[in-house]
Scaffold this active site. Sequence first.
Site, mmCIF file in Angstrom:
data_model
loop_
_atom_site.group_PDB
_atom_site.id
_atom_site.type_symbol
_atom_site.label_atom_id
_atom_site.label_comp_id
_atom_site.label_asym_id
_atom_site.label_seq_id
_atom_site.Cartn_x
_atom_site.Cartn_y
_atom_site.Cartn_z
ATOM 1 N N TYR A 94 -8.284 84.234 -9.963
ATOM 2 C CA TYR A 94 -8.083 85.607 -10.438
ATOM 3 C C TYR A 94 -9.054 86.598 -9.814
ATOM 4 O O TYR A 94 -10.001 86.232 -9.146
ATOM 5 C CB TYR A 94 -8.058 85.705 -11.954
ATOM 6 C CG TYR A 94 -9.224 85.230 -12.775
ATOM 7 C CD1 TYR A 94 -10.492 85.022 -12.270
ATOM 8 C CD2 TYR A 94 -9.027 84.993 -14.147
ATOM 9 C CE1 TYR A 94 -11.538 84.606 -13.070
ATOM 10 C CE2 TYR A 94 -10.064 84.577 -14.971
ATOM 11 C CZ TYR A 94 -11.315 84.397 -14.427
ATOM 12 O OH TYR A 94 -12.338 83.990 -15.233
ATOM 13 N N GLU A 95 -8.758 87.870 -10.030
ATOM 14 C CA GLU A 95 -9.462 88.989 -9.376
ATOM 15 C C GLU A 95 -9.357 88.917 -7.848
ATOM 16 O O GLU A 95 -10.273 89.289 -7.129
ATOM 17 C CB GLU A 95 -10.925 89.058 -9.809
ATOM 18 C CG GLU A 95 -11.147 89.175 -11.292
ATOM 19 C CD GLU A 95 -10.299 90.267 -11.931
ATOM 20 O OE1 GLU A 95 -9.993 91.257 -11.245
ATOM 21 O OE2 GLU A 95 -9.947 90.120 -13.103
ATOM 22 N N GLY A 96 -8.223 88.432 -7.380
ATOM 23 C CA GLY A 96 -7.998 88.245 -5.949
ATOM 24 C C GLY A 96 -8.385 86.834 -5.574
ATOM 25 O O GLY A 96 -9.553 86.456 -5.683
#
Length: 596
Positions: free
Chosen positions: A439-441
Amino acid sequence: MPTYQTPLRDMRFAYSELFNPADIQALPGFEEVNNELVETILEEAGKFCESVLQPLNRSGDEEGCQFENGAVTTPKGFKQAYQAYCENGWGALTTNPEYGGQGLPNTVGTMVEEIICATNMSFGMYPGLTHGAYNAIEHYGTAEMKAIYLPKMVEGVWSGTMCLTEPHCGTDLGLLRTKAEPQAEGSYQITGTKIFISSGEHDLTENIIHLVLARLPDAPAGIKGISLFLVPKFLVNADASLGERNTVVCGAIEHKMGIKASSTCVMNFDAATGYLVGTPNKGMQAMFVMMNAARLGVGMQGLGISEVAYQNAVIYAKERLQGRSLKGAIYPDKPADPLVVHPDIRRMLLTMRAYTEGNRMLAVWMARQLDVSLHATDPEQQQTAEDFVALMTPIVKAFMTDCGSEIANLGMQVYGGHGFIREWGMEQFVRDARISQIYEGTNGVQALDLVGRKMPAHLGRSLRPFFHEVSEYLSAKQTDQRPEVQPFVQGLAKAFGRLQTVTAWLAEKSLGNPEEAGAAATDYLRLFALVTLAYLWLRAVEIALEKRAGDEALFYQAKLDTARFYYERLLPQTGALMSIILAGGSSLMSFNAEAF
């Protein structure tokens, strides 16, 4: 049941020995932030997290969040822990005093965040998302918006989220379909579905403030047509009291591999009332303030998991009797020797230790530069720090979380079969750590950001703070003839040379074929991170050599020994990574897609 003890001594080393704490005190607003204050904060954070958060980690994982009729109930004990967290002011550490915050440096907040993540990563998601939403509103919200929402978020009675992902689009946000229809009185009606929304619904706060990416009717196609909107769960009156329920509801929660005590929600917006944050069609600019803060926070999750996994692996390796030393019984009075006598166990423990302590040094360095970028009065100093933070953000997020997952798995391996069993706790660390790489890229996207954006930006300006500092440091050390130092100097020089060679090669090749950068990105990021840690370890070596004859000889000798292991057993990866990168991307891209 796993245990945890806050690594206060190593945090103190990174904060006040490796770097000069006077640099932080010299920044406006931080004049009172002395070593004694920082140590007190870390000690108290450790006590709180060890006594309140850590005992809820396993029970929270086993119970998970419960969903019924659009409402989410957090596991037993979480609501009380959150209330204590807010009452003790932990969520307000680094926020603006104008809104009720304590105005402390990000450097302090980052170290506290590591402790929270080590003791209860799921719990840390709730205030972590709020802090990110706070940052976006503070940077881009109107004066009225700040006055109404930020004090409540700092106090912790309201929380925040960021709503980006939709069922058909994750990384490619240019595909998002959520709509924003302007209303006569200046608000907007937000309609659409968002998925994977951390803390999207829960029972910890009175209100939840969603920051939502959506499209205006006349918005350009793609990423350039996205705006950011503030959508509260309950509408807010002018005096900050709560009004009627907004038309945003949780449709479901995800059943996940890890961080089960963190609610991950499907959020449905049905003509929900929202308010524009920032400029129309410039939503990604505002959202990146939140995303970059979140990426640093995710890096701390990797570091926190690394530390707690290492600590428990060490305890087990010292206590578990299994087999005899290869050179003969070390403890002949016992039925077997402890695991720690075996070379392969030591290989795993030292790998865990070297990455964890190295990443802690990097985290403090990064946080210090973030403070400088936000608070320095010298424009040149501020710009240099800002470039450094931009460069290191994808490295901190990706490398620290890769290490977190790797270290948790090594910890499980030290435990052997018991590591695979729930009651020992190590398998939860493995499961919890895994999401941090996604997550978050995803970490692959972080690597693409490094080579595709940060490297070429402003003609390579973001690279200069790091490359210049390491180059100047090495030049100064070439004349240092101390036999204890030279092997490290030469090791760093060789690895740094590889990084320079590969950086120049990538810059040239990418001009003619952008896929070369994509093919090399992940390996390049790891190479960059390994060199960064090597630089920090050499600085640690110099300090340890000066102080190892004092009262803390054991601590400083351990620094020297860990650095030696890092240079001899981990840093040589840079040679293989260089060979992989220079081989080019043809073996990847020429493969027939139909043959997969």
